[in-house]
Motif scaffolding. Structure first.
Motif, short mmCIF file in Angstrom:
data_model
loop_
_atom_site.label_atom_id
_atom_site.label_comp_id
_atom_site.label_asym_id
_atom_site.label_seq_id
_atom_site.Cartn_x
_atom_site.Cartn_y
_atom_site.Cartn_z
N MET A 103 0.85 -1.17 0.00
CA MET A 103 0.00 0.00 0.00
C MET A 103 0.90 1.24 0.00
O MET A 103 1.96 1.22 0.61
N PRO A 104 0.47 2.27 -0.63
CA PRO A 104 1.26 3.50 -0.60
C PRO A 104 1.26 4.14 0.78
O PRO A 104 0.38 3.90 1.59
N LEU A 105 2.27 4.94 1.04
CA LEU A 105 2.34 5.69 2.29
C LEU A 105 1.25 6.75 2.33
O LEU A 105 0.88 7.30 1.29
N GLU A 106 0.74 7.04 3.52
CA GLU A 106 -0.23 8.12 3.68
C GLU A 106 0.48 9.45 3.45
O GLU A 106 1.70 9.56 3.64
N ALA A 107 -0.25 10.46 3.08
CA ALA A 107 0.33 11.77 2.79
C ALA A 107 1.12 12.32 3.98
O ALA A 107 2.17 12.92 3.80
N ALA A 108 0.63 12.11 5.20
CA ALA A 108 1.28 12.68 6.38
C ALA A 108 2.37 11.77 6.96
O ALA A 108 3.05 12.15 7.90
N ALA A 109 2.55 10.57 6.40
CA ALA A 109 3.52 9.62 6.93
C ALA A 109 4.95 10.08 6.63
O ALA A 109 5.20 10.72 5.61
N PRO A 110 5.89 9.76 7.52
CA PRO A 110 7.29 10.11 7.24
C PRO A 110 7.78 9.36 6.00
O PRO A 110 7.29 8.28 5.68
N ARG A 111 8.72 9.93 5.32
CA ARG A 111 9.29 9.32 4.12
C ARG A 111 10.61 8.63 4.41
O ARG A 111 11.15 7.94 3.57
N GLN A 112 11.12 8.83 5.64
CA GLN A 112 12.37 8.21 6.04
C GLN A 112 12.35 7.96 7.53
O GLN A 112 11.87 8.79 8.30
N ILE A 113 12.86 6.79 7.95
CA ILE A 113 13.07 6.48 9.36
C ILE A 113 14.50 5.98 9.47
O ILE A 113 14.86 4.99 8.85
N LEU A 120 11.38 5.13 3.14
CA LEU A 120 10.17 4.32 3.16
C LEU A 120 9.50 4.33 1.80
O LEU A 120 9.28 5.39 1.20
N LEU A 121 9.18 3.13 1.29
CA LEU A 121 8.60 2.98 -0.04
C LEU A 121 7.12 2.69 -0.03
O LEU A 121 6.43 2.94 -1.02
N GLY A 122 6.61 2.12 1.05
CA GLY A 122 5.19 1.77 1.12
C GLY A 122 4.90 1.08 2.43
O GLY A 122 5.78 0.85 3.24
N VAL A 123 3.63 0.72 2.63
CA VAL A 123 3.18 0.05 3.84
C VAL A 123 2.96 -1.42 3.53
O VAL A 123 2.24 -1.77 2.59
N LEU A 124 3.61 -2.29 4.31
CA LEU A 124 3.43 -3.74 4.15
C LEU A 124 2.24 -4.24 4.94
O LEU A 124 1.59 -5.21 4.55
N GLY A 125 1.97 -3.62 6.07
CA GLY A 125 0.85 -4.07 6.89
C GLY A 125 0.72 -3.20 8.13
O GLY A 125 1.55 -2.34 8.39
N SER A 126 -0.34 -3.43 8.88
CA SER A 126 -0.54 -2.68 10.11
C SER A 126 -1.25 -3.55 11.12
O SER A 126 -1.89 -4.55 10.76
N VAL A 185 4.04 -1.59 9.53
CA VAL A 185 5.30 -2.10 9.03
C VAL A 185 5.43 -1.59 7.60
O VAL A 185 4.56 -1.80 6.77
N CYS A 186 6.53 -0.88 7.36
CA CYS A 186 6.77 -0.27 6.06
C CYS A 186 7.91 -0.98 5.34
O CYS A 186 8.78 -1.58 5.98
N LEU A 187 7.91 -0.89 4.03
CA LEU A 187 9.04 -1.37 3.24
C LEU A 187 10.04 -0.24 3.20
O LEU A 187 9.74 0.86 2.74
N GLY A 188 11.24 -0.50 3.73
CA GLY A 188 12.29 0.50 3.74
C GLY A 188 13.43 0.08 2.84
O GLY A 188 13.63 -1.10 2.57
N ALA A 189 14.20 1.05 2.36
CA ALA A 189 15.32 0.76 1.47
C ALA A 189 16.52 1.62 1.82
O ALA A 189 16.38 2.79 2.18
N VAL A 190 17.67 0.99 1.77
CA VAL A 190 18.96 1.67 1.78
C VAL A 190 19.67 1.12 0.55
O VAL A 190 19.25 0.10 0.00
N PRO A 191 20.72 1.77 0.06
CA PRO A 191 21.36 1.28 -1.16
C PRO A 191 21.68 -0.22 -1.09
O PRO A 191 22.39 -0.67 -0.20
N GLY A 192 21.09 -0.96 -2.01
CA GLY A 192 21.34 -2.39 -2.13
C GLY A 192 20.56 -3.29 -1.20
O GLY A 192 20.72 -4.51 -1.26
N LYS A 193 19.72 -2.76 -0.32
CA LYS A 193 19.00 -3.60 0.64
C LYS A 193 17.59 -3.08 0.86
O LYS A 193 17.34 -1.88 0.79
#
Length: 185
Positions: free
Chosen positions: A1-11, A16-22, A28-36
């Motif tokens: 699911m996409p992130l809500e408009a007010a949700a942080p874009r980085q933790i 943060l790329l999207g929401v995996l579940g709640s 729980v969000c899908l997060g990314a750093v280079p290569g992971k």
């Protein structure tokens, strides 16, 4: 699911790329750093201020760190119920790499169907004793369905080894309707 408009874009270091579940503790969000990629848990603000919760979470993280390091400790039920293998849910089984095949299978089924199916003790019971609902995936992609059925085997020895399930070339199955997650979200 996409992130809500007010949700942080980085933790932390994770974009943060999207929401995996709640659930009851947060999202729980899908997060990314280079290569992971990683699942990044965003706990509810009320829990982030609860010292008992933070202490419990700290213990869970310590235990989780010991498990990947190969320490043999008494296990706790650590994980998101929808992605836990049966042997994780009952807590008394020997945890092997086969549990790492079950979780991505759950994520792939969730992504293909576009909906989850409950939470809590009810879900844990189904993980241990029930069979997943493949919905329209059975007709839309029989090959992926067959692979996922192997990933969901109740006996860990019947699951494909991690290198097989992650290296088999696949084309993208039809996903839920709606815009794709954007890397720039």
């Amino acid at each position: 699911m996409p992130l809500e408009a007010a949700a942080p874009r980085q933790i932390g270091a994770f974009r943060l790329l999207g929401v995996l579940g709640s659930g009851g503790m947060g999202r729980v969000c899908l997060g990314a750093v280079p290569g992971k990629f990683a699942a990044v848990k965003r706990v509810l603000p009320v829990l982030a201020e609860d010292t008992d919760f933070l202490s419990h979470l700290g213990h869970e993280l310590d235990n989780l760190a010991r498990l990947p390091a190969g320490a043999h400790t008494k296990r706790m039920g650590i994980g998101t119920p929808a992605y836990m293998a049966p042997e994780q849910a009952v807590v008394d089984g020997q945890l092997t790499g086969a549990a790492d095949v079950f979780a991505p299978g759950s994520l792939a089924l969730y992504a293909a169907n576009g909906v989850g199916d409950g939470s809590g003790p009810d879900l844990l019971y189904r993980v241990v004793h029930g069979e997943p609902d493949f919905g329209q995936l059975t007709d839309a992609d029989p090959e992926l369905t067959a692979l996922l059925r192997r990933c969901f085997a109740k006996d860990p020895a019947d699951r494909p080894p991690p290198q097989v399930s992650s290296s088999e070339p696949r084309s993208a199955p039809p996903g839920p309707s709606g815009p794709p997650l954007s890397a720039n979200a």
